[in-house]
Design a protein around this motif. Structure first.
Motif, mmCIF file in Angstrom:
data_model
loop_
_atom_site.group_PDB
_atom_site.id
_atom_site.type_symbol
_atom_site.label_atom_id
_atom_site.label_comp_id
_atom_site.label_asym_id
_atom_site.label_seq_id
_atom_site.Cartn_x
_atom_site.Cartn_y
_atom_site.Cartn_z
ATOM 1 N N UNK A 181 27.968 135.025 50.441
ATOM 2 C CA UNK A 181 27.788 136.284 49.716
ATOM 3 C C UNK A 181 26.488 136.766 49.121
ATOM 4 N N UNK A 182 25.655 135.702 49.169
ATOM 5 C CA UNK A 182 24.253 135.596 48.686
ATOM 6 C C UNK A 182 23.917 134.598 47.665
ATOM 7 N N UNK A 183 24.895 133.858 47.102
ATOM 8 C CA UNK A 183 24.585 133.160 46.062
ATOM 9 C C UNK A 183 23.714 131.920 46.583
ATOM 10 N N UNK A 184 23.109 131.173 45.440
ATOM 11 C CA UNK A 184 22.424 130.020 45.832
ATOM 12 C C UNK A 184 22.976 128.808 45.454
ATOM 13 N N UNK A 185 24.362 128.926 44.954
ATOM 14 C CA UNK A 185 25.117 128.081 44.128
ATOM 15 C C UNK A 185 26.231 128.617 43.501
ATOM 16 N N UNK A 186 27.117 127.692 42.791
ATOM 17 C CA UNK A 186 28.174 128.240 42.203
ATOM 18 C C UNK A 186 28.293 127.536 40.883
ATOM 19 N N UNK A 187 28.935 128.350 40.042
ATOM 20 C CA UNK A 187 29.455 127.782 38.654
ATOM 21 C C UNK A 187 30.838 127.552 38.825
ATOM 22 N N UNK A 188 31.383 126.324 38.240
ATOM 23 C CA UNK A 188 32.982 125.974 38.380
ATOM 24 C C UNK A 188 33.424 125.768 37.051
ATOM 25 N N UNK A 189 34.547 125.876 37.002
ATOM 26 C CA UNK A 189 35.220 125.570 35.782
ATOM 27 C C UNK A 189 36.785 124.898 35.851
ATOM 28 N N UNK A 190 37.375 125.830 36.438
ATOM 29 C CA UNK A 190 38.784 125.486 36.373
ATOM 30 C C UNK A 190 39.085 123.917 37.135
ATOM 31 N N UNK A 191 38.421 123.867 38.195
ATOM 32 C CA UNK A 191 38.706 122.752 39.179
ATOM 33 C C UNK A 191 38.222 121.184 38.324
ATOM 34 N N UNK A 192 37.226 121.375 37.339
ATOM 35 C CA UNK A 192 36.833 120.445 36.572
ATOM 36 C C UNK A 192 37.830 119.998 35.313
ATOM 37 N N UNK A 273 46.290 128.422 27.593
ATOM 38 C CA UNK A 273 45.701 127.422 28.549
ATOM 39 C C UNK A 273 44.789 128.198 29.697
ATOM 40 N N UNK A 274 43.629 128.437 28.984
ATOM 41 C CA UNK A 274 42.624 129.121 30.086
ATOM 42 C C UNK A 274 42.583 128.458 31.333
ATOM 43 N N UNK A 275 42.727 129.288 32.398
ATOM 44 C CA UNK A 275 42.576 128.770 33.627
ATOM 45 C C UNK A 275 42.215 129.995 34.831
ATOM 46 N N UNK A 276 41.698 129.631 35.774
ATOM 47 C CA UNK A 276 41.481 130.665 36.819
ATOM 48 C C UNK A 276 42.267 130.563 37.967
ATOM 49 N N UNK A 277 42.453 131.759 38.762
ATOM 50 C CA UNK A 277 43.392 131.699 39.757
ATOM 51 C C UNK A 277 43.349 130.290 40.662
ATOM 52 N N UNK A 278 42.197 129.666 40.798
ATOM 53 C CA UNK A 278 42.276 128.485 41.835
ATOM 54 C C UNK A 278 43.141 127.343 41.222
ATOM 55 N N UNK A 279 43.825 127.785 39.984
ATOM 56 C CA UNK A 279 44.665 126.620 39.684
ATOM 57 C C UNK A 279 45.766 126.043 40.505
ATOM 58 N N UNK A 280 46.040 127.076 41.348
ATOM 59 C CA UNK A 280 47.009 126.705 42.461
ATOM 60 C C UNK A 280 46.635 125.919 43.423
ATOM 61 N N UNK A 281 45.446 125.362 43.303
ATOM 62 C CA UNK A 281 44.854 124.543 44.532
ATOM 63 C C UNK A 281 44.560 123.186 43.907
ATOM 64 N N UNK A 282 45.082 123.019 42.433
ATOM 65 C CA UNK A 282 44.523 121.590 42.140
ATOM 66 C C UNK A 282 45.728 120.561 42.179
ATOM 67 N N UNK A 283 45.653 119.608 42.725
ATOM 68 C CA UNK A 283 46.737 118.689 43.061
ATOM 69 C C UNK A 283 47.008 117.191 42.255
ATOM 70 N N UNK A 284 45.660 116.987 41.986
ATOM 71 C CA UNK A 284 45.424 115.581 41.370
ATOM 72 C C UNK A 284 44.441 115.432 40.321
ATOM 73 N N UNK A 285 44.730 114.405 39.578
ATOM 74 C CA UNK A 285 43.423 114.097 38.636
ATOM 75 C C UNK A 285 42.421 113.180 39.130
ATOM 76 N N UNK A 286 41.271 113.517 39.249
ATOM 77 C CA UNK A 286 40.310 112.589 40.081
ATOM 78 C C UNK A 286 39.048 112.499 39.018
#
Ligand code: FMN
Length: 312
Positions: A181-192, A273-286
């Motif tokens: 999409x043209x980004x040079x990287x990403x900011x992530x929250x939910x998966x962390x 419980x703030x969370x993004x739409x990627x919450x459905x992709x989280x399956x384990x605590x790592x």
């Protein structure tokens, strides 16, 4: 230039500032794991921010930053604290940081405002900011209306400055898409949030692990303060009140202290419980390191596969 070159990190990833969650300890753990850790100053005052910065410095020699929510009444004091403490990167949310940018630039701080639409890009680019974090509505927490897919290319088309994609990145495939999409990287929250090191209550983590793709909703649209959270009793009652036309004061009864109830007390019923739409992709605590390494490794693999698929 890739985000890791710009920031001096191993991976082209920023951990989004998360109020009441991203402490000095957590930011240091993220920085030590290879991304840019950010202290989320949203729920702090100037003194607690200073303490968190000092704790972070004691725990890492890697780059880290601070996220300042501009609606916080302590923002003007915090703007001074980051200069006094020699912080190298500041991201800003919920407003226009025009008054602070000159002082921060003078102090050699890299400044990345979070934007949810292109209007702010036009206003802020001339001030000498270092890039933009284009945050789509898929994200957890306070959100705008545009999706990451629609927003990032439009921000990119408006500026030559680096653009960082935020919202909806929790896998290598999605990180590769951010680059496309043209980004040079990403900011992530939910998966962390489901990292071992993340200091949220175990009940919050378990709720994230149970969540499916459509288990988030947005509260607060009717009062101009949209926030993406997991669906629960609080969300249902809040949305019902919104449909009845409740005003801001009445709605605040639900949100007052609700993030803290979720984070510290593990109250999954009345907490937010703030969370993004990627919450459905989280399956384990790592561990953080595993999450970040996998994201970057899978991104590189996906990018190669994609190149082959489109015949490049
Ligand atoms: C629990 C939570 C709290 C957040 N709090 C803040 C905040 O205080 N300041 C901010 O700028 N962004 C905040 N965000 C947004 C993140 O910084 C980041 O941009 C977002 O999480 C990225 O999208 P993702 O959730 O899909 O990974 C928060 C996100 C979450 C999940």
């Amino acid at each position: 230039m890739k985000l890791n070159e710009l920031l001096g990190t191993e991976f082209p990833l920023i951990q989004g500032g998360m109020a009441n969650i991203a402490t000095g300890e957590f930011a240091a753990a993220v920085s030590n794991a290879g991304a840019l850790g950010l202290i989320g100053a949203g729920g702090m005052n100037a003194d607690t921010l200073r303490e968190n910065i000092r704790r972070c410095k004691a725990l890492t020699d890697k780059p880290f930053g601070v996220n300042i929510m501009l609606m916080n009444p302590a923002a003007p004091e915090m703007a001074k604290v980051v200069v006094e403490e020699g912080v190298k990167v500041v991201t800003t949310g919920a407003g226009v940081p025009s008054q602070y940018v000159p002082v921060w630039k003078e102090a050699g701080i890299k400044v990345f405002p979070v934007v949810a639409a292109t209007a702010l890009v036009r206003r802020l680019a001339p001030l000498g900011v270092d890039g933009f974090i284009a945050e789509g509505t898929e994200s957890g927490g306070h959100v705008g209306e545009l999706t990451t897919m629609a927003l990032v290319p439009q921000v990119k088309a408006m500026t030559d400055l680096p653009v960082i994609a935020a919202g909806g990145v929790a896998s290598g495939r999605q990180l590769a898409a951010a680059f496309a999409l043209g980004a040079c990287g990403a900011q992530i929250g939910t998966c962390l949030l489901v990292s071992q090191e993340c200091p949220i209550h175990e009940n919050y983590k378990q709720a994230l692990l149970k969540a499916k793709d459509s288990d988030t909703t947005v509260t607060g649209r009717s009062v101009g303060a949209p926030v993406r959270i997991l669906k629960n009793q609080m969300a249902r009652e809040y949305l019902a009140k919104e449909r009845e036309g409740a005003d801001k004061m009445e709605l605040e009864k639900y949100t007052l202290g609700s993030l803290r109830r979720a984070v510290f007390d593990g109250d999954t019923k009345t907490g937010s419980l703030m969370a993004g739409q990627v919450a459905g992709m989280l399956h384990e605590i790592r561990p953080l390191r595993i999450i970040l390494e996998e994201l970057w490794h899978d991104c590189q693999t996906e990018a190669k596969n994609l190149a082959a698929e489109v015949g490049a």
